[in-house]
Motif scaffolding. Structure first.
Motif, PDB file in Angstrom:
ATOM      1  N   ILE A   5     -11.993  16.682  25.948  1.00 51.47           N
ATOM      2  CA  ILE A   5     -11.170  16.331  24.451  1.00 51.47           C
ATOM      3  C   ILE A   5      -9.607  15.339  24.646  1.00 51.47           C
ATOM      4  CG2 ILE A   5      -9.909  17.437  21.942  1.00 51.47           C
ATOM      5  CD1 ILE A   5     -13.054  17.554  22.581  1.00 51.47           C
ATOM      6  N   HIS A  36      -3.347   8.722  28.735  1.00 48.88           N
ATOM      7  CA  HIS A  36      -3.144   8.474  29.895  1.00 48.88           C
ATOM      8  C   HIS A  36      -3.562   9.299  31.416  1.00 48.88           C
ATOM      9  CE1 HIS A  36      -0.161   6.903  27.962  1.00 48.88           C
ATOM     10  NE2 HIS A  36      -0.036   5.812  28.068  1.00 48.88           N
ATOM     11  N   PHE A  75     -13.937  13.124  22.878  1.00 50.90           N
ATOM     12  CA  PHE A  75     -12.965  12.905  21.539  1.00 50.90           C
ATOM     13  C   PHE A  75     -11.343  12.736  21.668  1.00 50.90           C
ATOM     14  CE2 PHE A  75     -10.833  14.475  17.351  1.00 50.90           C
ATOM     15  CZ  PHE A  75     -11.575  12.943  17.389  1.00 50.90           C
ATOM     16  N   LEU A 119      -8.351  11.479  19.153  1.00 54.15           N
ATOM     17  CA  LEU A 119      -7.806  10.641  17.805  1.00 54.15           C
ATOM     18  C   LEU A 119      -7.605   9.134  17.970  1.00 54.15           C
ATOM     19  CD1 LEU A 119      -5.809  13.150  16.831  1.00 54.15           C
ATOM     20  CD2 LEU A 119      -7.561  13.300  15.885  1.00 54.15           C
ATOM     21  N   SER A 120      -6.922   8.978  19.046  1.00 50.14           N
ATOM     22  CA  SER A 120      -6.819   7.235  19.321  1.00 50.14           C
ATOM     23  C   SER A 120      -8.531   6.785  19.468  1.00 50.14           C
ATOM     24  CB  SER A 120      -5.924   6.907  20.052  1.00 50.14           C
ATOM     25  OG  SER A 120      -5.900   5.816  21.280  1.00 50.14           O
ATOM     26  N   HIS A 173      -0.866  21.710  19.262  1.00 49.83           N
ATOM     27  CA  HIS A 173      -2.469  20.668  20.210  1.00 49.83           C
ATOM     28  C   HIS A 173      -3.571  21.605  20.483  1.00 49.83           C
ATOM     29  CE1 HIS A 173       1.127  17.415  20.649  1.00 49.83           C
ATOM     30  NE2 HIS A 173       0.753  16.849  19.208  1.00 49.83           N
ATOM     31  N   GLY A 221      -0.185  12.468  38.982  1.00 50.30           N
ATOM     32  CA  GLY A 221      -0.138  11.081  38.123  1.00 50.30           C
ATOM     33  C   GLY A 221      -0.487  10.678  37.915  1.00 50.30           C
ATOM     34  N   THR A 222      -0.910   9.423  36.370  1.00 49.62           N
ATOM     35  CA  THR A 222      -1.557   8.761  36.259  1.00 49.62           C
ATOM     36  C   THR A 222      -2.833   8.184  37.830  1.00 49.62           C
ATOM     37  OG1 THR A 222      -0.026   7.035  35.690  1.00 49.62           O
ATOM     38  CG2 THR A 222      -0.634   7.934  34.279  1.00 49.62           C
ATOM     39  N   LYS A 277       3.180  25.641  38.313  1.00 47.20           N
ATOM     40  CA  LYS A 277       3.398  24.219  37.342  1.00 47.20           C
ATOM     41  C   LYS A 277       4.561  23.421  37.239  1.00 47.20           C
ATOM     42  CE  LYS A 277       2.691  19.552  35.314  1.00 47.20           C
ATOM     43  NZ  LYS A 277       2.775  18.376  35.984  1.00 47.20           N
ATOM     44  N   LYS A 333      10.162  17.305  28.927  1.00 44.34           N
ATOM     45  CA  LYS A 333       9.212  18.714  28.125  1.00 44.34           C
ATOM     46  C   LYS A 333       9.102  19.827  29.110  1.00 44.34           C
ATOM     47  CE  LYS A 333       4.165  19.271  27.901  1.00 44.34           C
ATOM     48  NZ  LYS A 333       3.204  18.632  27.638  1.00 44.34           N
TER      49      LYS A 333
HETATM   50  P1  NAD Z   1      -0.978  11.014  26.340  1.00 45.29           P
HETATM   51  O1  NAD Z   1      -0.651  11.080  25.351  1.00 45.29           O
HETATM   52  O2  NAD Z   1      -1.629  10.270  27.579  1.00 45.29           O
HETATM   53  O3  NAD Z   1      -2.295  11.765  25.872  1.00 45.29           O
HETATM   54  C1  NAD Z   1      -2.509  12.145  25.122  1.00 45.29           C
HETATM   55  C2  NAD Z   1      -4.270  12.176  24.594  1.00 45.29           C
HETATM   56  O4  NAD Z   1      -4.500  13.346  23.753  1.00 45.29           O
HETATM   57  C3  NAD Z   1      -3.623  11.202  23.315  1.00 45.29           C
HETATM   58  O5  NAD Z   1      -4.874   9.958  23.648  1.00 45.29           O
HETATM   59  C4  NAD Z   1      -3.993  11.394  21.852  1.00 45.29           C
HETATM   60  O6  NAD Z   1      -4.669  10.928  20.781  1.00 45.29           O
HETATM   61  C5  NAD Z   1      -4.814  12.710  22.357  1.00 45.29           C
HETATM   62  N1  NAD Z   1      -5.029  13.452  21.014  1.00 45.29           N
HETATM   63  C6  NAD Z   1      -4.001  14.176  20.463  1.00 45.29           C
HETATM   64  N2  NAD Z   1      -4.326  16.004  20.415  1.00 45.29           N
HETATM   65  C7  NAD Z   1      -5.527  15.270  19.703  1.00 45.29           C
HETATM   66  C8  NAD Z   1      -6.117  15.885  19.348  1.00 45.29           C
HETATM   67  N3  NAD Z   1      -6.498  17.087  18.363  1.00 45.29           N
HETATM   68  N4  NAD Z   1      -7.610  16.037  19.154  1.00 45.29           N
HETATM   69  C9  NAD Z   1      -8.418  15.136  20.385  1.00 45.29           C
HETATM   70  N5  NAD Z   1      -6.993  13.629  20.366  1.00 45.29           N
HETATM   71  C10 NAD Z   1      -5.636  14.458  20.808  1.00 45.29           C
HETATM   72  O7  NAD Z   1      -0.100  12.242  27.496  1.00 45.29           O
HETATM   73  P2  NAD Z   1      -1.420  12.150  28.872  1.00 45.29           P
HETATM   74  O8  NAD Z   1      -0.039  11.539  29.703  1.00 45.29           O
HETATM   75  O9  NAD Z   1      -2.458  11.674  28.577  1.00 45.29           O
HETATM   76  O10 NAD Z   1      -0.776  14.083  29.204  1.00 45.29           O
HETATM   77  C11 NAD Z   1      -2.306  14.538  28.794  1.00 45.29           C
HETATM   78  C12 NAD Z   1      -1.477  16.135  29.301  1.00 45.29           C
HETATM   79  O11 NAD Z   1      -0.943  15.998  30.553  1.00 45.29           O
HETATM   80  C13 NAD Z   1       0.495  16.640  28.706  1.00 45.29           C
HETATM   81  O12 NAD Z   1      -0.045  17.614  28.489  1.00 45.29           O
HETATM   82  C14 NAD Z   1       1.369  16.182  30.114  1.00 45.29           C
HETATM   83  O13 NAD Z   1       2.592  16.093  30.169  1.00 45.29           O
HETATM   84  C15 NAD Z   1       0.263  16.276  31.689  1.00 45.29           C
HETATM   85  N6  NAD Z   1       1.127  15.615  32.618  1.00 45.29           N
HETATM   86  C16 NAD Z   1       0.683  14.157  32.530  1.00 45.29           C
HETATM   87  C17 NAD Z   1       1.315  13.164  33.547  1.00 45.29           C
HETATM   88  C18 NAD Z   1       1.301  11.985  33.913  1.00 45.29           C
HETATM   89  O14 NAD Z   1       2.143  11.153  34.277  1.00 45.29           O
HETATM   90  N7  NAD Z   1       0.940  11.203  32.149  1.00 45.29           N
HETATM   91  C19 NAD Z   1       1.579  13.641  35.278  1.00 45.29           C
HETATM   92  C20 NAD Z   1       0.509  15.803  34.742  1.00 45.29           C
HETATM   93  C21 NAD Z   1       0.700  15.887  33.290  1.00 45.29           C
END
Ligand code: NAD
Length: 306
Positions: A10, A14, A33, A35-36, A73, A132-133, A179, A254
């Protein structure tokens, strides 16, 4: 956990998108699943089966993984909202299912969900990630885990398909605490590295020469050697491409907010973490929220934009 077991995923953003793709590459059947629509489209191309809802994705799943933006969420997904019509996922999972939340959320929220899972006979670990990504795409993430050791052992083959290092930090919520400790240190170190470089440049020093000296001296860090905040010092760092890509300022903001919140809950003193949180907030207000967090140096000095 055999490779034939069905995993529900879920949140395909990214991080979640490439993580789910690596599970498919590892031979797992993944139904997911988000939402996007855009996120769903990419996941479909990677071989992920798309479900019409989180509940449908989780039907019959041995493991549920979530990778969502924030605490609210995650709590909403697992615990549900107001009223019976908005039942959370925990109420729908088969006994014995394993829940792995990889989102970065408040330790207290992770503990609330873990307690509710335990009350239903479900195992749960918090497993936020570092890397990261790029790490998500390469399958080299570090998982920072809280929860029971047996639950981690069940999760291990799944985590290994998405990452390289796994650290067990303690009971539920401990992964989130660890973390936040790492990211608070990173946020402070990045800001002070920018401050040190700005001081040197203000006295006529060359930022690159200063960074090279610091990189082999006691001021060395990831911020001087890998993600140097001064434009032009490291050609591959976000600072040298207008701070694009990398780890977003608002994600750091955050995480620092969560660290300060965790400190409030425990009575710990985090003076530098609080100061750093404000610096990243000011950087965000200046319109750099989506840029790499090393752009925080722009709050302190005005380096030439790379
Ligand atoms: P993102 O915003 O790219 O992805 C989150 C996804 O969750 C989105 O696609 C959104 O549509 C989906 N979503 C939201 N509510 C939902 C629901 N109720 N049901 C289904 N889908 C839902 O964020 P991200 O960059 O992938 O980060 C995700 C987590 O990982 C965050 O907590 C972030 O802090 C952490 N994180 C991110 C990174 C990074 O570099 N991006 C690195 C380490 C940790």
């Amino acid at each position: 956990m055999s490779n034939n077991s069905h995993i529900a995923f879920i949140g395909l953003g990214h991080m979640g998108g490439p993580m789910a793709a690596n599970l498919v590459r590892g031979g797992f059947a993944v139904s997911a699943f988000d939402l996007s629509e855009a996120a769903l489209g990419k996941a479909r191309e990677a071989g992920v089966t798309i479900a019409p809802s989180a509940a449908a994705a989780a039907e019959g799943a041995a493991v549920v993984i979530s990778m969502l933006p924030a605490s609210r969420h995650v709590e909403r997904l697992y615990l549900g909202g107001e009223g019976e019509a908005d039942e959370g996922l925990l109420a729908r999972l088969a006994t014995g299912a394993l829940v792995i939340d990889c989102s970065t959320i408040a330790p207290a929220a992770a503990q609330r969900v873990a307690r509710a899972a335990a009350a239903r006979g479900l195992a749960m670990i918090d497993a936020p990630v570092s890397g990261g990504t790029a790490g998500a795409a390469a399958g080299t993430l570090t998982f920072i885990v809280g929860g029971a050791a047996e639950a981690l052992e069940r999760a291990r083959p799944v985590l290994q398909a998405m990452g390289k290092n796994i650290f067990h930090m303690g009971e539920a919520g401990a992964g989130q605490v660890a973390k936040l400790c790492n990211n608070m240190a990173l946020g402070v170190i990045m800001a002070v590295t920018g401050e040190a470089l700005a001081l040197g440049v203000a006295h006529g020093l060359d930022a690159q020469a200063l960074s090279q000296m610091m990189a082999v001296s006691t001021g060395r860090s990831w911020a001087t050697e890998v993600c140097n905040p001064w434009p032009g010092v490291l050609p591959n760092a976000p600072a040298s491409r207008g701070y694009s890509g990398g780890f977003g300022n608002d994600l750091m903001l955050k995480d620092l907010g969560l660290a300060v919140e965790a400190a409030l809950g425990s009575g710990a003193a985090v003076p530098l973490g609080e100061l750093a949180r404000n610096l990243y907030a000011i950087n965000s207000q200046a319109g750099r929220g989506a840029l790499d967090f090393s752009s925080v140096v722009q709050v302190i000095a005005k380096p030439p934009l790379g």
